[in-house]
Design an enzyme around this catalytic site. Structure first.
Site, short mmCIF file in Angstrom:
data_model
loop_
_atom_site.label_atom_id
_atom_site.label_comp_id
_atom_site.label_asym_id
_atom_site.label_seq_id
_atom_site.Cartn_x
_atom_site.Cartn_y
_atom_site.Cartn_z
N SER A 1 -12.08 0.33 -3.95
CA SER A 1 -12.77 -0.03 -2.71
C SER A 1 -14.00 0.80 -2.43
O SER A 1 -14.83 0.41 -1.61
CB SER A 1 -11.80 0.07 -1.54
OG SER A 1 -11.35 1.40 -1.41
N HIS B 1 -8.29 -5.73 -2.70
CA HIS B 1 -9.69 -6.13 -2.50
C HIS B 1 -10.10 -7.27 -3.44
O HIS B 1 -11.27 -7.66 -3.46
CB HIS B 1 -10.63 -4.94 -2.69
CG HIS B 1 -10.68 -4.03 -1.52
ND1 HIS B 1 -11.47 -4.27 -0.42
CD2 HIS B 1 -10.02 -2.88 -1.26
CE1 HIS B 1 -11.31 -3.29 0.46
NE2 HIS B 1 -10.43 -2.43 -0.02
N LYS C 1 -7.06 -8.33 4.31
CA LYS C 1 -8.48 -8.26 3.94
C LYS C 1 -9.06 -9.68 3.91
O LYS C 1 -9.28 -10.25 4.96
CB LYS C 1 -8.63 -7.47 2.66
CG LYS C 1 -8.32 -6.00 2.96
CD LYS C 1 -8.35 -5.06 1.82
CE LYS C 1 -8.11 -3.65 2.35
NZ LYS C 1 -7.29 -2.84 1.50
C1 LIG Z 1 -6.33 -1.79 1.89
C2 LIG Z 1 -5.47 -1.48 0.75
C3 LIG Z 1 -4.08 -1.36 0.91
C4 LIG Z 1 -3.43 -1.43 2.26
O1 LIG Z 1 -3.33 -2.72 2.69
P1 LIG Z 1 -2.79 -3.00 4.18
O2 LIG Z 1 -2.31 -4.40 4.12
O3 LIG Z 1 -3.95 -2.80 5.08
O4 LIG Z 1 -1.69 -2.03 4.44
C5 LIG Z 1 -3.32 -1.14 -0.21
N1 LIG Z 1 -3.88 -1.02 -1.43
C6 LIG Z 1 -5.21 -1.10 -1.61
C7 LIG Z 1 -5.77 -0.97 -2.99
C8 LIG Z 1 -6.05 -1.33 -0.53
O5 LIG Z 1 -7.36 -1.42 -0.70
#
Ligand SMILES: *Cc1c(COP(=O)(O)O)cnc(C)c1O
Length: 399
Positions: free
Chosen positions: A187, A215, A246
Protein backbone atom coordinates in the site's frame (compact mmCIF):
# COMPACT_ATOMS: atom_id res chain seq x y z
CA UNK A 1 -3.73 16.56 21.46
CA UNK A 2 -6.17 16.05 24.36
CA UNK A 3 -4.68 14.91 27.64
CA UNK A 4 -6.03 14.51 31.10
CA UNK A 5 -4.35 14.10 34.49
CA UNK A 6 -3.17 10.56 35.21
CA UNK A 7 -2.26 8.69 38.41
CA UNK A 8 1.55 8.17 38.75
CA UNK A 9 1.42 4.51 37.62
CA UNK A 10 0.03 5.68 34.24
CA UNK A 11 2.06 8.88 33.85
CA UNK A 12 4.29 7.13 31.29
CA UNK A 13 1.44 7.28 28.78
CA UNK A 14 1.39 11.09 28.83
CA UNK A 15 5.21 11.08 28.51
CA UNK A 16 5.10 8.76 25.52
CA UNK A 17 2.45 10.88 23.82
CA UNK A 18 4.60 13.98 24.31
CA UNK A 19 7.58 12.09 22.85
CA UNK A 20 5.53 11.26 19.79
CA UNK A 21 4.54 14.87 19.34
CA UNK A 22 8.11 16.15 19.86
CA UNK A 23 9.52 13.74 17.29
CA UNK A 24 6.87 14.52 14.67
CA UNK A 25 5.38 11.02 14.91
CA UNK A 26 2.13 11.99 16.58
CA UNK A 27 -0.80 11.15 14.31
CA UNK A 28 -3.18 14.07 13.95
CA UNK A 29 -6.49 12.47 13.02
CA UNK A 30 -8.60 14.51 10.66
CA UNK A 31 -12.38 14.25 10.88
CA UNK A 32 -14.38 13.96 7.66
CA UNK A 33 -17.65 15.87 7.91
CA UNK A 34 -19.28 14.62 4.70
CA UNK A 35 -19.82 11.34 2.82
CA UNK A 36 -16.72 9.73 1.29
CA UNK A 37 -17.00 11.22 -2.17
CA UNK A 38 -14.51 12.69 -4.64
CA UNK A 39 -14.71 15.87 -2.57
CA UNK A 40 -15.01 15.78 1.20
CA UNK A 41 -15.45 18.40 3.90
CA UNK A 42 -12.55 18.46 6.36
CA UNK A 43 -12.27 21.11 9.09
CA UNK A 44 -15.13 22.95 7.39
CA UNK A 45 -13.25 23.08 4.09
CA UNK A 46 -14.22 21.28 0.87
CA UNK A 47 -11.19 19.44 -0.47
CA UNK A 48 -10.44 16.93 -3.22
CA UNK A 49 -10.21 13.49 -1.60
CA UNK A 50 -6.88 11.82 -2.45
CA UNK A 51 -6.67 9.81 0.77
CA UNK A 52 -9.36 7.18 0.78
CA UNK A 53 -9.21 3.53 -0.26
CA UNK A 54 -12.58 4.01 -1.90
CA UNK A 55 -11.14 2.97 -5.27
CA UNK A 56 -14.44 2.57 -7.06
CA UNK A 57 -16.53 5.18 -5.29
CA UNK A 58 -18.76 2.52 -3.72
CA UNK A 59 -18.57 3.89 -0.15
CA UNK A 60 -21.41 6.30 -0.88
CA UNK A 61 -22.88 4.63 -3.97
CA UNK A 62 -26.69 4.99 -4.24
CA UNK A 63 -27.14 1.28 -4.94
CA UNK A 64 -25.19 0.26 -1.84
CA UNK A 65 -27.14 2.73 0.27
CA UNK A 66 -30.43 1.37 -1.03
CA UNK A 67 -29.35 -2.25 -0.52
CA UNK A 68 -28.39 -1.52 3.08
CA UNK A 69 -31.72 0.19 3.77
CA UNK A 70 -33.77 -2.62 2.22
CA UNK A 71 -31.86 -5.21 4.25
CA UNK A 72 -32.42 -3.28 7.46
CA UNK A 73 -36.17 -3.31 6.78
CA UNK A 74 -36.08 -7.06 6.21
CA UNK A 75 -33.48 -8.25 8.76
CA UNK A 76 -32.79 -5.40 11.20
CA UNK A 77 -29.29 -4.26 12.10
CA UNK A 78 -27.24 -6.51 14.36
CA UNK A 79 -26.30 -10.16 13.96
CA UNK A 80 -26.97 -10.56 17.71
CA UNK A 81 -24.43 -13.36 18.24
CA UNK A 82 -21.20 -14.83 16.99
CA UNK A 83 -21.54 -16.74 13.75
CA UNK A 84 -21.28 -20.19 15.36
CA UNK A 85 -24.04 -19.60 17.90
CA UNK A 86 -26.85 -17.71 16.24
CA UNK A 87 -25.20 -14.94 14.25
CA UNK A 88 -25.16 -16.51 10.79
CA UNK A 89 -27.98 -15.03 8.74
CA UNK A 90 -29.09 -15.87 5.21
CA UNK A 91 -27.28 -12.76 4.03
CA UNK A 92 -23.90 -13.83 5.45
CA UNK A 93 -23.94 -17.11 3.53
CA UNK A 94 -25.22 -15.32 0.44
CA UNK A 95 -22.31 -12.87 0.56
CA UNK A 96 -19.79 -15.69 1.05
CA UNK A 97 -21.11 -17.65 -1.92
CA UNK A 98 -21.15 -14.55 -4.10
CA UNK A 99 -17.58 -13.61 -3.13
CA UNK A 100 -16.36 -17.16 -3.80
CA UNK A 101 -18.00 -17.16 -7.24
CA UNK A 102 -16.64 -13.69 -8.02
CA UNK A 103 -13.13 -14.80 -7.18
CA UNK A 104 -13.40 -18.21 -8.80
CA UNK A 105 -12.84 -20.00 -5.48
CA UNK A 106 -14.76 -22.97 -4.04
CA UNK A 107 -15.95 -21.18 -0.93
CA UNK A 108 -15.33 -18.13 1.20
CA UNK A 109 -15.70 -17.08 4.82
CA UNK A 110 -16.20 -13.52 6.02
CA UNK A 111 -14.71 -11.90 9.10
CA UNK A 112 -15.46 -8.51 10.67
CA UNK A 113 -12.44 -6.95 8.94
CA UNK A 114 -9.42 -7.78 6.84
CA UNK A 115 -7.33 -7.37 9.98
CA UNK A 116 -9.39 -10.04 11.72
CA UNK A 117 -9.24 -12.29 8.67
CA UNK A 118 -5.45 -12.40 9.00
CA UNK A 119 -5.57 -12.82 12.78
CA UNK A 120 -7.98 -15.71 12.37
CA UNK A 121 -6.44 -17.46 9.40
CA UNK A 122 -2.71 -17.62 10.06
CA UNK A 123 -2.90 -19.26 13.52
CA UNK A 124 -5.39 -21.79 12.10
CA UNK A 125 -2.81 -22.89 9.53
CA UNK A 126 0.49 -22.96 11.41
CA UNK A 127 1.63 -23.22 15.01
CA UNK A 128 4.59 -24.24 17.16
CA UNK A 129 7.05 -26.33 15.18
CA UNK A 130 6.04 -24.65 11.92
CA UNK A 131 7.64 -21.82 9.97
CA UNK A 132 6.33 -18.72 8.20
CA UNK A 133 8.17 -16.91 5.42
CA UNK A 134 6.86 -13.34 5.35
CA UNK A 135 7.67 -10.41 3.03
CA UNK A 136 9.47 -7.77 5.10
CA UNK A 137 6.91 -5.12 4.10
CA UNK A 138 3.80 -7.15 4.89
CA UNK A 139 0.83 -5.40 6.51
CA UNK A 140 0.61 -5.11 10.31
CA UNK A 141 -2.30 -7.55 10.46
CA UNK A 142 -0.20 -10.26 8.77
CA UNK A 143 2.63 -9.57 11.21
CA UNK A 144 0.27 -9.86 14.17
CA UNK A 145 -1.36 -13.02 12.79
CA UNK A 146 2.10 -14.56 12.39
CA UNK A 147 3.03 -13.68 15.98
CA UNK A 148 -0.21 -15.08 17.36
CA UNK A 149 0.43 -18.39 15.62
CA UNK A 150 3.66 -19.01 17.61
CA UNK A 151 5.31 -20.37 14.47
CA UNK A 152 8.91 -19.36 13.68
CA UNK A 153 8.84 -16.21 11.52
CA UNK A 154 11.46 -15.65 8.83
CA UNK A 155 11.29 -12.40 6.88
CA UNK A 156 12.45 -12.33 3.29
CA UNK A 157 13.50 -9.24 1.35
CA UNK A 158 10.66 -7.29 -0.20
CA UNK A 159 9.25 -9.06 -3.31
CA UNK A 160 12.62 -10.84 -3.67
CA UNK A 161 11.89 -14.35 -4.95
CA UNK A 162 15.58 -15.36 -4.92
CA UNK A 163 15.84 -14.43 -1.26
CA UNK A 164 12.63 -16.35 -0.52
CA UNK A 165 14.02 -19.43 -2.31
CA UNK A 166 17.34 -19.21 -0.43
CA UNK A 167 15.54 -18.96 2.91
CA UNK A 168 13.22 -21.86 2.09
CA UNK A 169 16.24 -23.94 1.08
CA UNK A 170 18.02 -23.13 4.32
CA UNK A 171 15.18 -23.47 6.81
CA UNK A 172 12.19 -25.34 5.40
CA UNK A 173 13.39 -28.87 6.26
CA UNK A 174 13.70 -28.09 9.98
CA UNK A 175 9.97 -27.52 10.38
CA UNK A 176 6.75 -29.48 10.05
CA UNK A 177 4.61 -27.10 7.99
CA UNK A 178 5.62 -23.96 6.11
CA UNK A 179 3.53 -20.94 5.15
CA UNK A 180 4.59 -18.28 2.66
CA UNK A 181 2.56 -15.10 3.11
CA UNK A 182 2.59 -11.82 1.21
CA UNK A 183 0.56 -8.71 0.58
CA UNK A 184 -0.75 -8.69 -3.00
CA UNK A 185 -0.44 -4.95 -3.54
CA UNK A 186 1.84 -3.07 -1.15
CA UNK A 187 0.00 0.00 0.00
CA UNK A 188 2.87 2.45 0.42
CA UNK A 189 4.58 1.96 -2.96
CA UNK A 190 1.76 0.52 -5.07
CA UNK A 191 3.97 -2.36 -6.24
CA UNK A 192 2.73 -5.95 -6.63
CA UNK A 193 4.01 -9.26 -5.25
CA UNK A 194 5.32 -11.48 -8.10
CA UNK A 195 2.80 -14.13 -7.17
CA UNK A 196 3.43 -16.33 -10.22
CA UNK A 197 7.13 -16.65 -9.37
CA UNK A 198 6.39 -17.04 -5.66
CA UNK A 199 4.00 -19.87 -6.53
CA UNK A 200 6.74 -21.75 -8.42
CA UNK A 201 9.12 -21.52 -5.44
CA UNK A 202 6.45 -22.43 -2.91
CA UNK A 203 5.61 -25.54 -4.94
CA UNK A 204 9.25 -26.71 -4.87
CA UNK A 205 9.33 -26.49 -1.08
CA UNK A 206 5.89 -27.85 -0.25
CA UNK A 207 4.74 -24.70 1.51
CA UNK A 208 1.23 -23.24 1.90
CA UNK A 209 0.74 -20.04 -0.11
CA UNK A 210 -1.34 -17.17 1.26
CA UNK A 211 -1.88 -13.74 -0.26
CA UNK A 212 -3.56 -10.73 1.33
CA UNK A 213 -5.14 -8.88 -1.56
CA UNK A 214 -6.68 -5.98 0.37
CA UNK A 215 -5.56 -3.35 -2.16
CA UNK A 216 -5.98 -5.64 -5.18
CA UNK A 217 -9.62 -6.59 -4.86
CA UNK A 218 -11.82 -4.50 -7.09
CA UNK A 219 -8.63 -3.17 -8.66
CA UNK A 220 -6.51 -5.95 -10.22
CA UNK A 221 -7.62 -8.82 -12.45
CA UNK A 222 -10.58 -9.06 -14.81
CA UNK A 223 -13.25 -6.65 -13.58
CA UNK A 224 -11.47 -6.31 -10.24
CA UNK A 225 -11.34 -10.02 -9.39
CA UNK A 226 -8.03 -9.55 -7.63
CA UNK A 227 -4.40 -10.61 -7.80
CA UNK A 228 -5.04 -14.36 -8.15
CA UNK A 229 -7.09 -13.60 -11.25
CA UNK A 230 -4.48 -11.09 -12.46
CA UNK A 231 -1.87 -13.86 -12.54
CA UNK A 232 -4.29 -16.64 -13.53
CA UNK A 233 -3.41 -18.63 -10.41
CA UNK A 234 -6.88 -19.99 -9.58
CA UNK A 235 -6.60 -23.13 -7.47
CA UNK A 236 -2.86 -22.57 -6.99
CA UNK A 237 -2.86 -19.92 -4.30
CA UNK A 238 -4.13 -21.77 -1.22
CA UNK A 239 -5.54 -18.83 0.74
CA UNK A 240 -6.72 -15.49 -0.60
CA UNK A 241 -7.50 -12.94 2.09
CA UNK A 242 -9.28 -9.73 1.25
CA UNK A 243 -11.15 -6.82 2.69
CA UNK A 244 -14.54 -5.33 1.96
CA UNK A 245 -13.40 -1.97 3.33
CA UNK A 246 -11.39 -0.69 0.37
CA UNK A 247 -12.65 -1.02 -3.22
CA UNK A 248 -15.86 -2.67 -1.96
CA UNK A 249 -16.62 0.48 0.00
CA UNK A 250 -18.06 -1.19 3.10
CA UNK A 251 -16.29 -3.03 5.95
CA UNK A 252 -15.46 -6.68 6.56
CA UNK A 253 -12.86 -9.29 5.72
CA UNK A 254 -12.96 -12.35 3.51
CA UNK A 255 -10.94 -15.51 3.02
CA UNK A 256 -11.50 -17.42 -0.22
CA UNK A 257 -10.12 -20.78 -1.25
CA UNK A 258 -10.62 -24.52 -1.14
CA UNK A 259 -13.90 -25.48 0.59
CA UNK A 260 -12.17 -27.73 3.11
CA UNK A 261 -9.82 -24.95 4.19
CA UNK A 262 -12.77 -22.58 4.54
CA UNK A 263 -14.58 -25.20 6.63
CA UNK A 264 -11.50 -25.46 8.86
CA UNK A 265 -11.55 -21.68 9.37
CA UNK A 266 -15.20 -21.93 10.44
CA UNK A 267 -14.04 -24.35 13.14
CA UNK A 268 -10.78 -22.67 14.12
CA UNK A 269 -10.77 -19.01 13.09
CA UNK A 270 -10.89 -17.34 16.49
CA UNK A 271 -12.31 -13.93 15.44
CA UNK A 272 -15.02 -15.89 13.60
CA UNK A 273 -15.75 -18.03 16.65
CA UNK A 274 -15.51 -15.39 19.35
CA UNK A 275 -16.54 -12.07 17.83
CA UNK A 276 -19.89 -11.14 16.33
CA UNK A 277 -20.39 -11.02 12.60
CA UNK A 278 -20.63 -8.16 10.11
CA UNK A 279 -23.89 -6.25 10.55
CA UNK A 280 -26.87 -6.61 8.22
CA UNK A 281 -26.36 -3.32 6.33
CA UNK A 282 -22.65 -4.11 5.88
CA UNK A 283 -23.41 -7.50 4.37
CA UNK A 284 -26.20 -6.29 2.11
CA UNK A 285 -24.08 -3.39 0.83
CA UNK A 286 -21.17 -5.75 0.15
CA UNK A 287 -23.45 -8.06 -1.85
CA UNK A 288 -24.56 -5.05 -3.90
CA UNK A 289 -20.89 -4.19 -4.50
CA UNK A 290 -20.39 -7.69 -5.95
CA UNK A 291 -23.50 -7.17 -8.13
CA UNK A 292 -22.06 -3.95 -9.51
CA UNK A 293 -18.66 -5.49 -10.20
CA UNK A 294 -20.17 -8.53 -11.91
CA UNK A 295 -22.46 -6.41 -14.11
CA UNK A 296 -19.81 -4.20 -15.64
CA UNK A 297 -16.11 -3.39 -15.66
CA UNK A 298 -16.90 0.31 -16.08
CA UNK A 299 -15.78 1.44 -12.62
CA UNK A 300 -12.59 -0.63 -12.67
CA UNK A 301 -11.77 0.65 -16.16
CA UNK A 302 -12.34 4.24 -15.09
CA UNK A 303 -10.11 3.73 -12.02
CA UNK A 304 -7.22 2.59 -14.22
CA UNK A 305 -7.79 5.31 -16.81
CA UNK A 306 -7.73 7.91 -14.02
CA UNK A 307 -4.57 6.40 -12.54
CA UNK A 308 -2.79 6.48 -15.91
CA UNK A 309 -3.90 10.06 -16.59
CA UNK A 310 -2.76 11.34 -13.22
CA UNK A 311 0.59 9.51 -13.23
CA UNK A 312 1.42 10.70 -16.73
CA UNK A 313 0.50 14.25 -15.76
CA UNK A 314 2.70 14.09 -12.65
CA UNK A 315 5.64 12.65 -14.59
CA UNK A 316 5.28 15.35 -17.24
CA UNK A 317 5.51 17.95 -14.45
CA UNK A 318 8.76 16.34 -13.32
CA UNK A 319 7.60 14.48 -10.20
CA UNK A 320 9.00 11.10 -9.17
CA UNK A 321 6.08 8.64 -8.81
CA UNK A 322 8.20 5.74 -7.58
CA UNK A 323 7.65 2.06 -8.36
CA UNK A 324 3.88 2.02 -8.51
CA UNK A 325 2.09 -0.22 -11.01
CA UNK A 326 -1.34 0.33 -9.44
CA UNK A 327 -3.63 3.32 -8.78
CA UNK A 328 -1.70 3.97 -5.55
CA UNK A 329 0.55 6.87 -6.55
CA UNK A 330 3.41 7.89 -4.25
CA UNK A 331 5.00 11.26 -4.93
CA UNK A 332 8.53 10.74 -3.67
CA UNK A 333 9.86 13.74 -1.75
CA UNK A 334 12.61 12.43 0.55
CA UNK A 335 12.52 14.27 3.85
CA UNK A 336 9.53 13.92 6.17
CA UNK A 337 9.44 17.66 6.89
CA UNK A 338 9.20 18.46 3.18
CA UNK A 339 6.41 15.91 2.71
CA UNK A 340 4.49 17.38 5.64
CA UNK A 341 4.88 20.92 4.35
CA UNK A 342 3.84 19.75 0.86
CA UNK A 343 0.71 18.11 2.25
CA UNK A 344 -0.16 21.22 4.26
CA UNK A 345 0.13 23.48 1.23
CA UNK A 346 -1.87 21.06 -0.92
CA UNK A 347 -4.61 21.17 1.69
CA UNK A 348 -4.63 24.98 1.53
CA UNK A 349 -4.90 24.66 -2.25
CA UNK A 350 -7.90 22.31 -1.84
CA UNK A 351 -6.27 18.87 -2.18
CA UNK A 352 -6.40 16.40 0.71
CA UNK A 353 -3.41 14.04 0.29
CA UNK A 354 -1.45 12.43 3.11
CA UNK A 355 2.23 12.84 3.84
CA UNK A 356 3.77 9.52 4.84
CA UNK A 357 7.11 9.27 6.58
CA UNK A 358 9.17 7.12 8.92
CA UNK A 359 8.35 4.62 10.41
CA UNK A 360 5.58 3.78 7.90
CA UNK A 361 8.17 4.09 5.12
CA UNK A 362 12.00 4.09 5.48
CA UNK A 363 13.84 7.27 6.54
CA UNK A 364 14.58 9.54 3.58
CA UNK A 365 11.71 8.03 1.59
CA UNK A 366 8.92 10.30 2.75
CA UNK A 367 6.23 10.97 0.23
CA UNK A 368 2.75 12.19 -0.50
CA UNK A 369 0.55 9.21 -1.22
CA UNK A 370 -2.23 9.84 -3.70
CA UNK A 371 -5.10 7.37 -3.79
CA UNK A 372 -6.77 7.58 -7.19
CA UNK A 373 -10.41 6.57 -7.50
CA UNK A 374 -12.97 5.95 -10.22
CA UNK A 375 -15.05 8.69 -8.59
CA UNK A 376 -12.58 11.41 -9.66
CA UNK A 377 -13.49 13.29 -12.83
CA UNK A 378 -10.96 14.59 -15.36
CA UNK A 379 -11.63 18.08 -14.00
CA UNK A 380 -10.79 16.84 -10.50
CA UNK A 381 -7.52 15.36 -11.71
CA UNK A 382 -6.61 18.51 -13.64
CA UNK A 383 -7.37 20.58 -10.55
CA UNK A 384 -5.01 18.34 -8.57
CA UNK A 385 -2.26 18.48 -11.20
CA UNK A 386 -2.42 22.29 -11.05
CA UNK A 387 -2.20 22.26 -7.26
CA UNK A 388 0.76 19.85 -7.30
CA UNK A 389 2.51 22.00 -9.92
CA UNK A 390 2.08 25.17 -7.85
CA UNK A 391 3.18 23.64 -4.57
CA UNK A 392 5.99 21.67 -6.23
CA UNK A 393 7.42 24.86 -7.78
CA UNK A 394 7.00 26.89 -4.59
CA UNK A 395 8.94 24.26 -2.62
CA UNK A 396 11.58 23.73 -5.30
CA UNK A 397 10.65 20.08 -5.90
CA UNK A 398 10.11 20.66 -9.61
CA UNK A 399 11.48 23.35 -11.91
C1 LIG B 1 -6.09 -2.42 4.79
C2 LIG B 1 -5.44 -3.73 4.90
C3 LIG B 1 -5.87 -4.67 5.84
C4 LIG B 1 -6.95 -4.35 6.84
O1 LIG B 1 -8.19 -4.40 6.27
P1 LIG B 1 -9.46 -3.94 7.14
O2 LIG B 1 -10.59 -4.61 6.46
O3 LIG B 1 -9.50 -2.46 7.07
O4 LIG B 1 -9.25 -4.45 8.52
C5 LIG B 1 -5.27 -5.90 5.84
N1 LIG B 1 -4.27 -6.20 5.00
C6 LIG B 1 -3.81 -5.31 4.10
C7 LIG B 1 -2.70 -5.70 3.18
C8 LIG B 1 -4.37 -4.04 4.02
O5 LIG B 1 -3.92 -3.16 3.15
Amino acid sequence: MTTSALPPKLQWIADELRNLEDSGLYVHIRTIESPQDAWVVVDGKKVLNFCSNNYLGLANHPRLREAAKRAIDQYGIGPAAVRTIAGTMTLHRQLERRLAAFKGAEDAITFQSGFNANLGTIPALVGRGDVIFSDELNHASIIDGCRLSRAQIIRYNHIDVDDLRAKLAEHRHQYRRALVVTDGVFSMDGDIAPLDKIYEVVKEYDAILMVDDAHGEGVLGRGGRGIVDHFGLHGKVDIEVGTLSKAFGVVGGVVAGNATIVEWLRQRGRPFLFSSAMTVPDVAAAIEAVNILEESTELVDRLWANARYFKEGMKALGFDTGQSVTPITPIMLGEAKLAQEFSRRLFDAGVFAMAIGYPTVPRGKARIRVMISAMHTRDDLDFALDAFAQVGRALGVIA
